[in-house]
Design a protein around this motif. Structure first.
Motif, short mmCIF file in Angstrom:
data_model
loop_
_atom_site.label_atom_id
_atom_site.label_comp_id
_atom_site.label_asym_id
_atom_site.label_seq_id
_atom_site.Cartn_x
_atom_site.Cartn_y
_atom_site.Cartn_z
N GLU A 72 -32.73 0.42 -22.47
CA GLU A 72 -33.95 -0.41 -22.33
C GLU A 72 -33.62 -1.80 -21.80
OE1 GLU A 72 -36.59 1.83 -25.76
OE2 GLU A 72 -35.83 -0.18 -26.19
N LEU A 73 -32.40 -2.26 -22.08
CA LEU A 73 -32.00 -3.59 -21.59
C LEU A 73 -31.40 -3.53 -20.18
CD1 LEU A 73 -30.49 -5.11 -24.88
CD2 LEU A 73 -32.63 -5.76 -23.76
N GLY A 74 -31.48 -2.37 -19.54
CA GLY A 74 -31.07 -2.26 -18.13
C GLY A 74 -29.60 -1.91 -17.94
N PHE A 75 -28.93 -1.47 -19.00
CA PHE A 75 -27.52 -1.09 -18.87
C PHE A 75 -27.41 0.38 -18.45
CE2 PHE A 75 -27.28 -4.92 -21.30
CZ PHE A 75 -26.06 -5.48 -21.00
N ILE A 76 -26.40 0.67 -17.62
CA ILE A 76 -26.17 2.02 -17.12
C ILE A 76 -24.92 2.57 -17.81
CG2 ILE A 76 -25.45 3.30 -15.05
CD1 ILE A 76 -27.11 1.28 -13.43
#
Ligand code: AMO
Length: 429
Positions: free
Chosen positions: A151-155
């Motif tokens: 959700e925080l944009g980490f892959i």
């Protein structure tokens, strides 16, 4: 042999009264009362009482050892038993697998076994509901971490574990022969996760890493699971915020989703108060001074010092701005005080759960730091190349999952929360 079941035991309910069901599981107990035999049968979701009436198939069942696996066809009915809401009147019992007697440990946990015996029979130990609860919680912890970071944009990424040069400096490396070359087991994904910020900006990895440390403590393993993040365009305070969110969300997720597991373990998990307290290394030295522990700026904090700090700060807190000389070569100095670094540890009392910081992204500064620390710069040239290709300023951390599990479950020894722990003595099973 038909293996199908119509229901998990945990899904049996009053609406099924009078219906035929097929359940399967492990025999936990077997009692005879006159013409009736009562079996306690457990699958991964729960436990049920099975009543066997009359002689049909009874002799075979009576000879069965506990933990043998059976499939039962029968009808759901009311029960007089205090511990069960329902029971199944058996029509057919099929024996799928036989267990030996005696077993190496009592999997029900009535007889306590020591940790070594339990680890030697780990697969069987998981039939103990306390042990199973720990690993069900661990599954939820991983789910929660993945959800928060996504959700925080980490892959999520996977970096190699067989590597050609040290990621954390020279010490504690397991080396191995890689055909005609020398290779090592990765101590952390440090170098790779930093490089990946160039292409993916925000990455995370959850994986095993290896440290050849002959530590005999309840918090060190030679193979441990680490949650690592790295983020371009973030400074150390930003990734500390990410860490706080990840940890607080884990506690909230377990509080809400692992109610029966908490009951089994006798624990009550609650989302911790945020923001976590932040104390600097310099403040910590002062606090210890007031307790009669004299330390100078630049001294490392030993276990006894952390124990004292843990008494002053019993919950979560960040210990930040450590002296540069105590930190790895990749850590960035503070702009206003080059003696100190943009680094932090997340502590729970005395226990270090995570460490991280802002990284150097100027390759010449990294080379200077490698030399300062007596490391061979030529071994890092492959890594340093990427720093000439547009490396964004970046920060990150590594969080010890096993230690987090130990805090969450209030179980001191990390060996209890790892399925097959590896320490200097333990290589099997
Ligand atoms: P560090 O070496 O502090 O930092 O490791 C990060 C966290 O991993 C856990 N940990 C261990 N757990 C069990 N047994 C061990 N032997 C063990 N070693 C470490 C701890 C620790 O806080 N690359 C940096 C992180 C970063 O800056 O991103 C690193 O590896 O909980």
């Amino acid at each position: 042999m038909d293996l199908k079941r119509t229901h998990y035991i945990g899904n049996l309910n009053a609406s099924l009264k009078g219906q035929k069901v097929i359940v399967g599981g492990w025999i936990e107990d077997l009692r005879e009362l006159g013409k009736l035999t009562f079996l306690t049968l457990r699958d991964v979701t729960g436990v049920a009482q099975i009543v066997v009436v009359g002689e049909q198939g009874l002799k075979e069942v009576k000879d069965l050892n506990r933990q043998s696996v059976v499939r039962v066809t029968g009808v759901v009915q009311e029960t007089k038993a205090r511990d069960f809401p329902l029971e199944i009147k058996s029509e057919k019992i099929e024996i799928l697998s036989r267990a030996v007697h005696p077993l190496p440990i009592d999997p029900i946990g009535r007889l306590e076994s020591n940790i070594d015996n339990r680890l030697n029979a780990r697969a069987l130990d998981l039939r103990n509901q306390k042990t199973a609860a720990i690993f069900k919680i661990r599954h939820h912890v991983l789910q929660s971490i993945r959800k928060t970071l996504t959700e925080l944009g980490f892959i999520e990424v996977n970096t190699p574990k067989i590597i050609g040069s040290a990621s954390e400096g020279g010490a504690n490396l397991f080396s191995l022969k890689y055909f005609d070359k020398q290779a090592y087991l990765a101590q952390s994904p440090q170098l790779y996760k930093e490089q990946l910020t160039l292409g993916l900006e925000r990455v995370f990895e959850i994986s095993s890493f290896y440290r050849a440390e002959k530590s005999h403590t309840v918090r060190h393993l030679t193979e441990f699971t680490s949650v690592d993040i790295e983020a371009g365009f973030m400074d150390y305070l930003d990734v500390m915020q990410v860490l706080e969110t990840v940890v607080a969300n884990v506690f909230e997720h377990i509080e809400k989703n692992c109610i029966s597991e908490q009951k089994i373990l006798g624990i009550e998990v609650k989302r911790p108060k945020t923001p976590f307290e932040k104390i600097t290394y310099t403040q910590a030295i002062e606090e210890l001074g007031k307790e009669g522990i004299a330390l100078s700026q630049g001294d490392d904090l030993q276990d006894s010092h952390l124990r004292k700090l843990g008494e002053i700060h019993p919950g979560f807190y960040f210990l930040m701005d450590w002296p540069m000389k105590l930190k790895p070569f990749y850590i960035h100095e503070k702009e206003d005080n080059s003696f100190l670094s943009k680094s932090f540890d997340l502590q729970y009392g005395y226990l270090e759960l995570s460490s991280g910081g802002r990284r150097l992204h100027d390759p010449n500064k990294i080379r200077a730091r490698l030399e300062e620390q007596g490391l061979n710069t030529s071994q890092f040239e492959d890594h340093l190349k990427a720093f000439d290709w547009g490396m964004p300023p970046h920060s990150g951390w590594g969080l010890g999952l096993d230690r987090l599990m130990s805090v969450l479950t209030k179980i001191d020894n990390v060996r209890e929360v790892v399925l097959y722990p590896r320490d200097p003595e333990r290589l099997f099973p």
